[in-house]
Design a protein around this motif. Structure first.
Motif, PDB file in Angstrom:
ATOM      1  N   ARG A   1       0.832  -1.213   0.000  1.00 48.80           N
ATOM      2  CA  ARG A   1       0.000   0.000   0.000  1.00 48.80           C
ATOM      3  C   ARG A   1       0.861   1.255   0.000  1.00 48.80           C
ATOM      4  NH1 ARG A   1      -2.673  -0.860   4.477  1.00 48.80           N
ATOM      5  NH2 ARG A   1      -4.152  -2.231   3.477  1.00 48.80           N
ATOM      6  N   GLU A   2       1.902   1.276   0.827  1.00 51.82           N
ATOM      7  CA  GLU A   2       2.774   2.456   0.898  1.00 51.82           C
ATOM      8  C   GLU A   2       3.499   2.704  -0.413  1.00 51.82           C
ATOM      9  OE1 GLU A   2       5.233   1.696   4.308  1.00 51.82           O
ATOM     10  OE2 GLU A   2       3.763   2.561   5.687  1.00 51.82           O
ATOM     11  N   GLU A   3       4.046   1.661  -1.018  1.00 57.02           N
ATOM     12  CA  GLU A   3       4.784   1.831  -2.288  1.00 57.02           C
ATOM     13  C   GLU A   3       3.863   2.329  -3.391  1.00 57.02           C
ATOM     14  OE1 GLU A   3       7.986   1.667  -3.284  1.00 57.02           O
ATOM     15  OE2 GLU A   3       8.642   1.251  -1.245  1.00 57.02           O
ATOM     16  N   VAL A   4       2.699   1.705  -3.532  1.00 57.17           N
ATOM     17  CA  VAL A   4       1.776   2.086  -4.604  1.00 57.17           C
ATOM     18  C   VAL A   4       1.215   3.481  -4.355  1.00 57.17           C
ATOM     19  CG1 VAL A   4      -0.359   1.467  -5.799  1.00 57.17           C
ATOM     20  CG2 VAL A   4       1.271  -0.323  -5.164  1.00 57.17           C
TER      21      VAL A   4
ATOM     22  N   PHE B   1      -1.303   7.078 -14.101  1.00 59.35           N
ATOM     23  CA  PHE B   1      -0.287   6.049 -13.886  1.00 59.35           C
ATOM     24  C   PHE B   1      -0.681   4.830 -14.717  1.00 59.35           C
ATOM     25  CE2 PHE B   1      -3.469   5.871 -10.604  1.00 59.35           C
ATOM     26  CZ  PHE B   1      -3.872   4.551 -10.624  1.00 59.35           C
ATOM     27  N   SER B   2       0.276   3.973 -14.979  1.00 58.92           N
ATOM     28  CA  SER B   2       0.025   2.804 -15.826  1.00 58.92           C
ATOM     29  C   SER B   2       0.061   1.512 -15.024  1.00 58.92           C
ATOM     30  CB  SER B   2       1.091   2.731 -16.929  1.00 58.92           C
ATOM     31  OG  SER B   2       2.347   2.409 -16.356  1.00 58.92           O
TER      32      SER B   2
ATOM     33  N   ALA C   1       5.683  -2.100 -10.984  1.00 60.40           N
ATOM     34  CA  ALA C   1       7.018  -1.737 -10.487  1.00 60.40           C
ATOM     35  C   ALA C   1       6.969  -1.382  -8.996  1.00 60.40           C
ATOM     36  CB  ALA C   1       7.586  -0.580 -11.298  1.00 60.40           C
ATOM     37  N   ALA C   2       5.919  -0.688  -8.570  1.00 59.16           N
ATOM     38  CA  ALA C   2       5.793  -0.325  -7.159  1.00 59.16           C
ATOM     39  C   ALA C   2       5.605  -1.570  -6.296  1.00 59.16           C
ATOM     40  CB  ALA C   2       4.623   0.643  -6.962  1.00 59.16           C
TER      41      ALA C   2
ATOM     42  N   GLU D   1       5.176  -9.596  -6.248  1.00 62.95           N
ATOM     43  CA  GLU D   1       4.885  -9.523  -7.674  1.00 62.95           C
ATOM     44  C   GLU D   1       3.400  -9.733  -7.888  1.00 62.95           C
ATOM     45  OE1 GLU D   1       5.654 -13.720  -9.732  1.00 62.95           O
ATOM     46  OE2 GLU D   1       7.469 -12.812  -8.935  1.00 62.95           O
ATOM     47  N   LEU D   2       2.896  -9.152  -8.971  1.00 66.72           N
ATOM     48  CA  LEU D   2       1.493  -9.317  -9.317  1.00 66.72           C
ATOM     49  C   LEU D   2       1.329 -10.637 -10.060  1.00 66.72           C
ATOM     50  CD1 LEU D   2       0.560  -5.770 -10.648  1.00 66.72           C
ATOM     51  CD2 LEU D   2       0.036  -6.752  -8.424  1.00 66.72           C
ATOM     52  N   ALA D   3       0.331 -11.394  -9.687  1.00 68.43           N
ATOM     53  CA  ALA D   3       0.061 -12.660 -10.367  1.00 68.43           C
ATOM     54  C   ALA D   3      -0.579 -12.393 -11.722  1.00 68.43           C
ATOM     55  CB  ALA D   3      -0.844 -13.538  -9.514  1.00 68.43           C
ATOM     56  N   ALA D   4      -1.505 -11.463 -11.769  1.00 60.98           N
ATOM     57  CA  ALA D   4      -2.201 -11.090 -13.008  1.00 60.98           C
ATOM     58  C   ALA D   4      -2.797  -9.714 -12.786  1.00 60.98           C
ATOM     59  CB  ALA D   4      -3.297 -12.088 -13.331  1.00 60.98           C
TER      60      ALA D   4
END
Length: 70
Positions: free
Chosen positions: A11-14, A39-40, A46-47, A54-57
């Motif tokens: 949450r903090e990074e994003v 933002f993309s 990356a955040a 990592e994002l799964a999907a």
């Protein structure tokens, strides 16, 4: 992610991304929801990776506010 600290890190990074208005992390479902504009998907990815995950999907990105599509 399996704990509140993990969710807080993501949450903090994003939240630091320019244009992000709101970030929700649901530990039960493993979902990340980001509201805002300017933002993309790659910025969000990356955040999340900066936080050590990592994002799964990725679901299609939806933005709120701003003049996108207005």
């Amino acid at each position: 992610m399996s704990c509140g600290h993990c969710a807080l890190s993501v949450r903090e990074e994003v939240s630091e991304l320019r244009g992000v208005d709101r970030v929700d992390v649901d530990l039960d479902s493993g979902r990340l929801s980001v509201d805002g504009a300017g933002f993309s998907d790659e910025d969000v990815r990356a955040a999340v990776e900066s936080a050590g995950y990592e994002l799964a999907a990725a679901a299609p990105m939806r933005t709120t506010g701003g003049d996108a599509g207005d």
